[in-house]
Design an enzyme around this catalytic site. Sequence first.
Site, PDB file in Angstrom:
ATOM      1  N   ARG A   1     -12.447   2.339  -3.622  1.00  0.00           N
ATOM      2  CA  ARG A   1     -12.463   3.745  -3.994  1.00  0.00           C
ATOM      3  C   ARG A   1     -13.705   4.011  -4.834  1.00  0.00           C
ATOM      4  O   ARG A   1     -14.069   3.193  -5.692  1.00  0.00           O
ATOM      5  CB  ARG A   1     -11.217   4.121  -4.827  1.00  0.00           C
ATOM      6  CG  ARG A   1      -9.964   4.329  -4.005  1.00  0.00           C
ATOM      7  CD  ARG A   1     -10.063   5.567  -3.098  1.00  0.00           C
ATOM      8  NE  ARG A   1      -8.877   5.761  -2.295  1.00  0.00           N
ATOM      9  CZ  ARG A   1      -8.685   5.242  -1.076  1.00  0.00           C
ATOM     10  NH1 ARG A   1      -9.615   4.482  -0.538  1.00  0.00           N
ATOM     11  NH2 ARG A   1      -7.590   5.515  -0.403  1.00  0.00           N
TER      12      ARG A   1
ATOM     13  N   GLU B   1     -15.415  13.130  -2.500  1.00  0.00           N
ATOM     14  CA  GLU B   1     -15.729  13.015  -1.073  1.00  0.00           C
ATOM     15  C   GLU B   1     -15.591  14.368  -0.386  1.00  0.00           C
ATOM     16  O   GLU B   1     -14.587  15.059  -0.611  1.00  0.00           O
ATOM     17  CB  GLU B   1     -14.801  11.989  -0.413  1.00  0.00           C
ATOM     18  CG  GLU B   1     -15.093  10.582  -0.926  1.00  0.00           C
ATOM     19  CD  GLU B   1     -14.244   9.497  -0.280  1.00  0.00           C
ATOM     20  OE1 GLU B   1     -13.409   9.825   0.582  1.00  0.00           O
ATOM     21  OE2 GLU B   1     -14.417   8.324  -0.628  1.00  0.00           O
TER      22      GLU B   1
ATOM     23  N   HIS C   1     -16.459   7.076   4.374  1.00  0.00           N
ATOM     24  CA  HIS C   1     -15.077   6.593   4.235  1.00  0.00           C
ATOM     25  C   HIS C   1     -14.516   6.196   5.615  1.00  0.00           C
ATOM     26  O   HIS C   1     -13.535   6.774   6.093  1.00  0.00           O
ATOM     27  CB  HIS C   1     -14.188   7.654   3.580  1.00  0.00           C
ATOM     28  CG  HIS C   1     -12.944   7.070   2.967  1.00  0.00           C
ATOM     29  ND1 HIS C   1     -12.360   7.603   1.848  1.00  0.00           N
ATOM     30  CD2 HIS C   1     -12.163   6.022   3.312  1.00  0.00           C
ATOM     31  CE1 HIS C   1     -11.275   6.910   1.535  1.00  0.00           C
ATOM     32  NE2 HIS C   1     -11.146   5.930   2.424  1.00  0.00           N
TER      33      HIS C   1
HETATM   34  N1  LIG Z   1     -12.384   2.395   2.723  1.00  0.00           N
HETATM   35  C1  LIG Z   1     -11.253   2.472   3.340  1.00  0.00           C
HETATM   36  O1  LIG Z   1     -11.102   3.165   4.324  1.00  0.00           O
HETATM   37  C2  LIG Z   1     -10.091   1.676   2.828  1.00  0.00           C
HETATM   38  C3  LIG Z   1      -9.169   1.125   3.717  1.00  0.00           C
HETATM   39  C4  LIG Z   1      -8.090   0.412   3.199  1.00  0.00           C
HETATM   40  C5  LIG Z   1      -7.952   0.271   1.834  1.00  0.00           C
HETATM   41  N2  LIG Z   1      -8.865   0.846   1.001  1.00  0.00           N
HETATM   42  C6  LIG Z   1      -8.751   0.700  -0.451  1.00  0.00           C
HETATM   43  O2  LIG Z   1      -8.683  -0.662  -0.738  1.00  0.00           O
HETATM   44  C7  LIG Z   1      -7.705  -0.883  -1.710  1.00  0.00           C
HETATM   45  C8  LIG Z   1      -7.090  -2.234  -1.465  1.00  0.00           C
HETATM   46  O3  LIG Z   1      -6.291  -2.186  -0.290  1.00  0.00           O
HETATM   47  P1  LIG Z   1      -5.255  -3.358  -0.003  1.00  0.00           P
HETATM   48  O4  LIG Z   1      -4.560  -2.996   1.254  1.00  0.00           O
HETATM   49  O5  LIG Z   1      -5.935  -4.653  -0.099  1.00  0.00           O
HETATM   50  O6  LIG Z   1      -4.283  -3.166  -1.228  1.00  0.00           O
HETATM   51  P2  LIG Z   1      -3.450  -4.303  -1.957  1.00  0.00           P
HETATM   52  O7  LIG Z   1      -2.492  -3.595  -2.794  1.00  0.00           O
HETATM   53  O8  LIG Z   1      -2.962  -5.274  -0.948  1.00  0.00           O
HETATM   54  O9  LIG Z   1      -4.524  -5.052  -2.880  1.00  0.00           O
HETATM   55  C9  LIG Z   1      -5.025  -4.529  -4.063  1.00  0.00           C
HETATM   56  C10 LIG Z   1      -5.202  -5.699  -5.009  1.00  0.00           C
HETATM   57  O10 LIG Z   1      -5.900  -5.230  -6.153  1.00  0.00           O
HETATM   58  C11 LIG Z   1      -5.383  -5.946  -7.241  1.00  0.00           C
HETATM   59  N3  LIG Z   1      -5.716  -5.316  -8.504  1.00  0.00           N
HETATM   60  C12 LIG Z   1      -5.038  -4.358  -9.164  1.00  0.00           C
HETATM   61  N4  LIG Z   1      -5.655  -4.080 -10.317  1.00  0.00           N
HETATM   62  C13 LIG Z   1      -6.742  -4.886 -10.387  1.00  0.00           C
HETATM   63  C14 LIG Z   1      -7.754  -5.066 -11.335  1.00  0.00           C
HETATM   64  N5  LIG Z   1      -7.778  -4.366 -12.471  1.00  0.00           N
HETATM   65  N6  LIG Z   1      -8.727  -5.977 -11.080  1.00  0.00           N
HETATM   66  C15 LIG Z   1      -8.700  -6.703  -9.938  1.00  0.00           C
HETATM   67  N7  LIG Z   1      -7.750  -6.574  -9.012  1.00  0.00           N
HETATM   68  C16 LIG Z   1      -6.783  -5.673  -9.226  1.00  0.00           C
HETATM   69  C17 LIG Z   1      -3.918  -6.032  -6.971  1.00  0.00           C
HETATM   70  O11 LIG Z   1      -3.304  -7.074  -7.706  1.00  0.00           O
HETATM   71  C18 LIG Z   1      -3.891  -6.293  -5.483  1.00  0.00           C
HETATM   72  O12 LIG Z   1      -3.816  -7.670  -5.210  1.00  0.00           O
HETATM   73  C19 LIG Z   1      -6.721   0.263  -1.547  1.00  0.00           C
HETATM   74  O13 LIG Z   1      -6.120   0.600  -2.754  1.00  0.00           O
HETATM   75  C20 LIG Z   1      -7.536   1.377  -1.027  1.00  0.00           C
HETATM   76  O14 LIG Z   1      -7.911   2.179  -2.112  1.00  0.00           O
HETATM   77  C21 LIG Z   1      -9.906   1.537   1.468  1.00  0.00           C
HETATM   78  O1  LIG Z   2      -6.597   3.856   1.468  1.00  0.00           O
HETATM   79  C1  LIG Z   2      -6.802   3.781   2.666  1.00  0.00           C
HETATM   80  O2  LIG Z   2      -5.936   3.440   3.486  1.00  0.00           O
HETATM   81  C2  LIG Z   2      -8.157   4.054   3.173  1.00  0.00           C
HETATM   82  O3  LIG Z   2      -8.970   4.552   2.198  1.00  0.00           O
HETATM   83  C3  LIG Z   2      -8.172   4.865   4.417  1.00  0.00           C
HETATM   84  O4  LIG Z   2      -8.179   6.224   4.126  1.00  0.00           O
HETATM   85  P1  LIG Z   2      -8.171   7.253   5.346  1.00  0.00           P
HETATM   86  O5  LIG Z   2      -6.811   7.209   5.913  1.00  0.00           O
HETATM   87  O6  LIG Z   2      -8.501   8.567   4.764  1.00  0.00           O
HETATM   88  O7  LIG Z   2      -9.202   6.774   6.317  1.00  0.00           O
END
Ligand SMILES: NC(=O)c1ccc[n+]([C@@H]2O[C@H](COP(=O)([O-])OP(=O)(O)OC[C@H]3O[C@@H](n4cnc5c(N)ncnc54)[C@H](O)[C@@H]3O)[C@@H](O)[C@H]2O)c1
Ligand SMILES: O=C(O)[C@H](O)COP(=O)(O)O
Length: 600
Positions: A287, A316, A335
């Site tokens: 994020r 965004e 994104h």
């Molecule tokens: N760009 C995209 O389109 C996209 C897609 C999927 C996920 N994401 C983002 O990626 C993040 C992670 O997704 P995920 O499925 O792996 O989630 P997840 O919940 O499996 O993993 C998140 C991890 O972060 C850790 N965490 C929490 N606080 C922390 C800190 N202060 N320092 C270090 N680690 C910490 C948690 O313990 C957890 O293991 C989501 O929250 C989302 O915001 C973005």
């Molecule tokens: O948190 C997520 O799952 C990702 O950031 C994906 O976001 P989106 O569904 O807007 O692509």
Amino acid sequence: MATSTTSLNVPSLNPKLSSSLSISSTPQFSVSSLNFRTHGRGTRRFIVLATAGLDAKPTVLVAEKLGAAGLDLLKEFANVDCSYNLSPEELNTKISLCDALIVRSGTKVSREVFESSGGRLKVVGRAGVGIDNVDLAAATEHGCLVVNAPTANTVAAAEHGIALLAAMARNVAQADASVKAGKWLRNKYVGVSLVGKTLAVMGFGKVGTEVARRAKGLGMHVIAHDPYAPADRARAIGVELVTFDEAIATADFISLHMPLTPTTSKMLNDETFGKMKKGVRIVNVARGGVIDEEALVRALDSGIVAQAALDVFRKEPPSPESKLVQHENVIVTPHLGASTVEAQVEGVAIEIAEAVVGALKGELAATAVNAPMVPAEVLSELKPYVILAEKLGRLAVQLVTGGSGVKSVKVTYASARAPDDLDTRVLRAMITKGIIEPISSVFVNLVNADFTAKQRGVRITEERIVLDGSPEAPLESIQVQIANVESKFASAISDTGEIRVEGRVKDGVPHLTRVGSFEVDVSLEGSIILCRQVDQPGMIGKVGSILGQENVNVSFMSVGRIAPRKQAVMAIGVDDQPSKQSLQRIGEIPAIEEFVFLKL
Ligand SMILES: NC(=O)c1ccc[n+]([C@@H]2O[C@H](COP(=O)([O-])OP(=O)(O)OC[C@H]3O[C@@H](n4cnc5c(N)ncnc54)[C@H](O)[C@@H]3O)[C@@H](O)[C@H]2O)c1
Ligand SMILES: O=C(O)[C@H](O)COP(=O)(O)O
């Protein structure tokens, strides 16, 4: 301007609630009962969203593009309104007509959305992982369940992270732009190699783990920082968990994978950039808010950060004039982490559609993010006790004299189970529901029970009595006591001064077994008349004949007495509500000292 495609002509499938347990009959779609279904999904954990009265189709507003497979699933059960690009005002207006809302990261589901829904919105489905765009506190306060789709885009996000990592290291985006601009700059775009470099994965959850696996395949040395990740899971794939400072100080590349929370907000800032190895390269597919973007520009300008690859931004879309976006050492994508055909057309779309439909049906939501998780098998076993709990709450509160104010409730569970083997959260929620709903317009479910009790100043304490004997059944009895109140039925006050009702489950049916200091036994179905009288022959007949004259069916009668011919409490279960006149005639029977009619 909103674009809107509404599909309302769907097959007239009346949703059937399998194994459902309706605890009260409230208007359509109001969340007021608990339904149980075991999905047979092994050890997955579930929570219950309580839903009742689904005899017409609910409406699901899909506010951002969702894959066709998900839409098809939704349409089998609900009226689906696909309205994209709604302004906040348009969303607030539409929401009062919707039972569920599905969004991705582009829609802010603010407190105003819940307030504008007028209580109709029961489920928010986040078609993805991050729920930082949903006001969870407001959702909980409004009893609205929030579910997400936490697994289906993991690989897509990890692959995008790796794509950005490699593209950044080899200047792919800049070189591509320059060739298209007619240049051929082979010396300018010399890159750096990944093999042998240290990658710090910050946030070792689903995406972070997949990034780590792939980076190891590229020959990188991978370390990770995650305060909540188990070290053995990291070790299993050859990753060492280290402190935050160690991670950022030793990394050649940093890849961010933690959620945006108050703790992670701007965790990369002037101070932390200052601790990094000069020339570090940063990838962010988590994020935008986890980086202080102005500080990153300064770190890029000073050379602390050699390059950054960013898929996400604090705001965004970011302003096209943004110094960060325009920086020559920064590559950006809009994104796109979750945006693969595989993740969106089916994966996320199906995952969120199933979660939303299940929640609307009152099934157990495996991916709830704002309600306690209770395993399905536990819920299934507790089912009759859940009904008992709500009914005891409902009875106890009706015994309170108006104006007394309910502040202190004590619940005592008697069980032969070890304390760790009895999860009482659902029971507490249902007692809260039973106590609060009859005296307010607030609707209570598992999502908002604790919040609602706290907000109304009702303190609920729980106590366990550990019984000897076979722990076959989860509970022997549940007792609800309300302290510091007066009762409209004085016999309900126990010898210690509280209103006290106690019940147990017999042959799967909840029974009231104690009122005040009197033992009774009446099944908790229909309604109940409680009478205190001087124990004498013929009382059952007298009351029964008054009710019979009005064709009120008596389902159960039970007399609890201190001693023969002394005071007794008679509990009479009735299927129908007697008229005022009949109740008055019962009250006029000379031996009857007090009586009360209680609706269950
Ligand atoms: N760009 C995209 O389109 C996209 C897609 C999927 C996920 N994401 C983002 O990626 C993040 C992670 O997704 P995920 O499925 O792996 O989630 P997840 O919940 O499996 O993993 C998140 C991890 O972060 C850790 N965490 C929490 N606080 C922390 C800190 N202060 N320092 C270090 N680690 C910490 C948690 O313990 C957890 O293991 C989501 O929250 C989302 O915001 C973005
Ligand atoms: O948190 C997520 O799952 C990702 O950031 C994906 O976001 P989106 O569904 O807007 O692509």
